[in-house]
Motif scaffolding. Structure first.
Motif, mmCIF file in Angstrom:
data_model
loop_
_atom_site.group_PDB
_atom_site.id
_atom_site.type_symbol
_atom_site.label_atom_id
_atom_site.label_comp_id
_atom_site.label_asym_id
_atom_site.label_seq_id
_atom_site.Cartn_x
_atom_site.Cartn_y
_atom_site.Cartn_z
ATOM 1 N N ILE A 302 0.852 -1.198 0.000
ATOM 2 C CA ILE A 302 0.000 0.000 0.000
ATOM 3 C C ILE A 302 0.883 1.241 0.000
ATOM 4 O O ILE A 302 0.633 2.221 -0.709
ATOM 5 N N GLY A 303 1.958 1.173 0.776
ATOM 6 C CA GLY A 303 2.880 2.308 0.841
ATOM 7 C C GLY A 303 3.508 2.616 -0.499
ATOM 8 O O GLY A 303 3.667 3.785 -0.872
ATOM 9 N N GLU A 304 3.828 1.592 -1.268
ATOM 10 C CA GLU A 304 4.410 1.810 -2.600
ATOM 11 C C GLU A 304 3.383 2.501 -3.502
ATOM 12 O O GLU A 304 3.708 3.436 -4.232
ATOM 13 N N TRP A 305 2.132 2.068 -3.422
ATOM 14 C CA TRP A 305 1.088 2.731 -4.220
ATOM 15 C C TRP A 305 0.915 4.162 -3.746
ATOM 16 O O TRP A 305 0.842 5.099 -4.527
ATOM 17 N N MET A 306 0.897 4.362 -2.442
ATOM 18 C CA MET A 306 0.696 5.719 -1.909
ATOM 19 C C MET A 306 1.885 6.613 -2.260
ATOM 20 O O MET A 306 1.723 7.817 -2.491
ATOM 21 N N ARG A 307 3.079 6.042 -2.350
ATOM 22 C CA ARG A 307 4.261 6.860 -2.673
ATOM 23 C C ARG A 307 4.041 7.570 -4.003
ATOM 24 O O ARG A 307 4.433 8.716 -4.190
ATOM 25 N N LEU A 308 3.365 6.869 -4.936
ATOM 26 C CA LEU A 308 3.138 7.435 -6.275
ATOM 27 C C LEU A 308 1.772 8.100 -6.411
ATOM 28 O O LEU A 308 1.561 8.893 -7.325
ATOM 29 N N HIS A 309 0.825 7.766 -5.545
ATOM 30 C CA HIS A 309 -0.554 8.222 -5.769
ATOM 31 C C HIS A 309 -1.130 9.004 -4.597
ATOM 32 O O HIS A 309 -2.327 9.288 -4.567
ATOM 33 N N GLU A 310 -0.276 9.355 -3.613
ATOM 34 C CA GLU A 310 -0.781 9.985 -2.398
ATOM 35 C C GLU A 310 -1.679 11.188 -2.686
ATOM 36 O O GLU A 310 -2.690 11.403 -2.034
ATOM 37 N N ARG A 311 -1.299 11.967 -3.732
ATOM 38 C CA ARG A 311 -2.067 13.218 -3.954
ATOM 39 C C ARG A 311 -3.496 12.924 -4.407
ATOM 40 O O ARG A 311 -4.351 13.802 -4.380
ATOM 41 N N SER A 312 -3.771 11.665 -4.792
ATOM 42 C CA SER A 312 -5.163 11.338 -5.171
ATOM 43 C C SER A 312 -5.974 10.846 -3.976
ATOM 44 O O SER A 312 -7.143 10.476 -4.116
ATOM 45 N N ILE A 313 -5.313 10.852 -2.804
ATOM 46 C CA ILE A 313 -5.973 10.431 -1.550
ATOM 47 C C ILE A 313 -5.956 11.558 -0.517
ATOM 48 O O ILE A 313 -6.993 11.995 -0.027
ATOM 49 N N ARG A 314 -4.754 12.025 -0.198
ATOM 50 C CA ARG A 314 -4.606 13.046 0.848
ATOM 51 C C ARG A 314 -5.313 14.330 0.447
ATOM 52 O O ARG A 314 -5.084 14.848 -0.664
ATOM 53 N N GLY A 315 -6.192 14.810 1.284
ATOM 54 C CA GLY A 315 -6.876 16.059 0.983
ATOM 55 C C GLY A 315 -7.979 15.925 -0.042
ATOM 56 O O GLY A 315 -8.610 16.910 -0.422
ATOM 57 N N CYS A 316 -8.229 14.692 -0.497
ATOM 58 C CA CYS A 316 -9.282 14.482 -1.505
ATOM 59 C C CYS A 316 -10.581 14.036 -0.848
ATOM 60 O O CYS A 316 -10.619 13.632 0.313
ATOM 61 N N GLY A 317 -11.617 14.087 -1.652
ATOM 62 C CA GLY A 317 -12.927 13.611 -1.187
ATOM 63 C C GLY A 317 -13.770 13.233 -2.386
ATOM 64 O O GLY A 317 -13.253 13.017 -3.490
ATOM 65 N N ALA A 318 -15.071 13.188 -2.175
ATOM 66 C CA ALA A 318 -15.982 12.783 -3.250
ATOM 67 C C ALA A 318 -15.986 13.858 -4.350
ATOM 68 O O ALA A 318 -15.725 15.030 -4.097
ATOM 69 N N SER A 319 -16.265 13.422 -5.579
ATOM 70 C CA SER A 319 -16.338 14.348 -6.708
ATOM 71 C C SER A 319 -17.797 14.655 -7.022
ATOM 72 O O SER A 319 -18.693 13.837 -6.735
ATOM 73 N N GLU A 320 -18.021 15.850 -7.652
ATOM 74 C CA GLU A 320 -19.380 16.137 -8.095
ATOM 75 C C GLU A 320 -19.723 15.357 -9.352
ATOM 76 O O GLU A 320 -20.868 15.259 -9.755
#
Ligand code: FHN
Length: 403
Positions: A302-320
């Protein structure tokens, strides 16, 4: 930053179920399920000596996995306390280990820049005043059931221990009571908010720790709701956090190798954020204090995925916007992230984004996705599927905000 703001920003935490039941190594409910008497259960207390307890290792694993808060069981339903409570002898002080376990845990979390969470069980199968109900180990013992039990004495004990937890260890950011759900009959043995003194309890909690986040399991609403071992179908209208196990067991379960795959775990995280929720992912350290290797490999993936994709999780939420089938959107301002849960498939049709997307890129390597051929199939061919760490093919789509 308010408490809910960090919670919604961080999105991902570690749950830690650890106690003398970890020596039984088959389930944290072992005392209830196997109807153990206190005397029979004492064999675990007498042998609890976690010589490999290095909470800094826990905290580092959590941080490397992309988690930003850690929640440790201070007392589970068995009533055993991981700190030297003044209100009972049934604590770690009276084990071969002999030392407080919460202080080094709290220090390790803070040293790793993580928020500190405590789990505390309302249920207590050891306390002499806790009623014998349908899950109590003595539920078949007629003599024990006949003995008088005054829950008001247990309520005083419960409040006193929570006071200890919230005054001995500095700032505590999060409190997970377990479990009595607001306004439902699902309160195991019919106990509810009034039995716990829930209104007074939460008032005391907020007086002692004004910025703390409290869950919804003291029998009255808290700051967030806690779907357990399932992913809600959509946003829940309030802050929420799904608590999930790696293998179906909260405590260390030695012979259970039914671990979720890293891909599934990443998708659970993405799915939750796409619905404005958090994921609290559980580990059950061994009786020696180590997170088991099967769990560590999932955390690392999971950490390896988050290393590359964190910005799509941290500070994100549902989309309109509504994501296509087998996809999820997470959004942060004008940054829309399309997570493809299965690929390659020929094209991704994003009709509602027509004219709104200025540029697209594959998040893992920042390679451009030419919009006319936003076709994960070609992307997969170009980027060697192995380059895609477990989980999702994530595209970053800066979208024009609706005027
Ligand atoms: O009975 C507990 C269980 O052991 C575990 O602690 C979970 C975690 O949310 N809570 C209760 C079941 O809902």
């Amino acid at each position: 930053m308010t408490a809910t703001e960090w919670f919604r920003r961080d999105r991902f935490g570690m749950f830690v179920h650890w106690g003398v039941y970890s020596l039984a190594a088959r389930h944290e409910w072992v005392k209830s399920r196997e109807r153990m008497t206190d005397a029979e259960y004492q064999r675990y207390v007498d042998r609890f000596d976690p010589d490999l307890f290095y909470p800094r290792e826990w905290a580092r694993s959590a941080r490397a996995a992309g988690m930003r808060y850690v929640v440790l069981t201070t007392k589970h339903h068995d009533g055993f306390c991981l700190w030297d409570s003044a209100l009972t002898d049934y604590t770690v002080a009276n084990t071969p280990h002999g030392r407080d376990l919460l202080a080094p845990f709290v220090e390790a979390c803070r040293d790793e820049g993580l928020k500190v969470g405590f789990y505390h069980s309302l249920i207590d199968w050891h306390h002499p005043s806790f009623p014998i109900d349908g899950i109590h180990p003595q539920r078949d013992d007629e003599e024990a059931k006949a003995a008088p039990r005054d829950i008001s004495q247990y309520r005083e004990y419960l409040h006193g221990q929570v006071r200890e937890l919230l005054t001995r260890y500095g700032t505590i950011d999060y409190l997970f009571f377990d479990f009595s759900y607001p306004g439902t009959s699902h309160t195991w043995g019919g106990k509810g908010a009034e039995d716990w003194g829930a209104e007074e309890l939460l008032a005391m909690v907020r007086e002692l720790q004004p910025d703390i986040l409290v869950n919804d399991r003291a029998g009255i609403p808290g700051d967030f709701v806690t779907p357990e071992q399932y992913q809600p179908s959509g946003p829940m209208g309030t802050a929420w956090e799904a608590c999930q196990t790696l293998n179906g067991s909260w405590g260390y379960d030695r012979d259970n190798f039914d671990y979720k795959s890293p891909e599934l775990l990443v998708r659970m995280l993405v799915d939750g954020v796409s619905k404005d929720g958090n994921l609290l992912l559980n580990v059950g350290p061994t009786g020696r204090g180590q997170i088991d290797p099967e769990a560590e490999t999932r955390l690392a993936a999971i950490g390896e995925w988050m290393r590359l994709h964190e910005r799509s999780i941290r500070g994100c939420g549902a989309s309109e916007y509504v994501a296509p089938a087998d996809c999820r959107y997470t959004q942060n301002g004008d940054r829309l992230y399309l997570h493809l849960f299965s690929w390659p498939f020929k094209h991704v049709h994003l009709p509602e984004l027509a004219g709104k997307v200025r540029y697209a890129q594959l998040l893992s390597d920042a390679s451009e996705i030419r919009l006319e051929e936003a076709d994960p199939n070609r992307v997969a061919e170009n980027t060697q599927p192995g380059a895609q760490p477990a989980g999702t093919l994530t595209l970053a789509l800066p979208v024009r905000r609706p005027e």
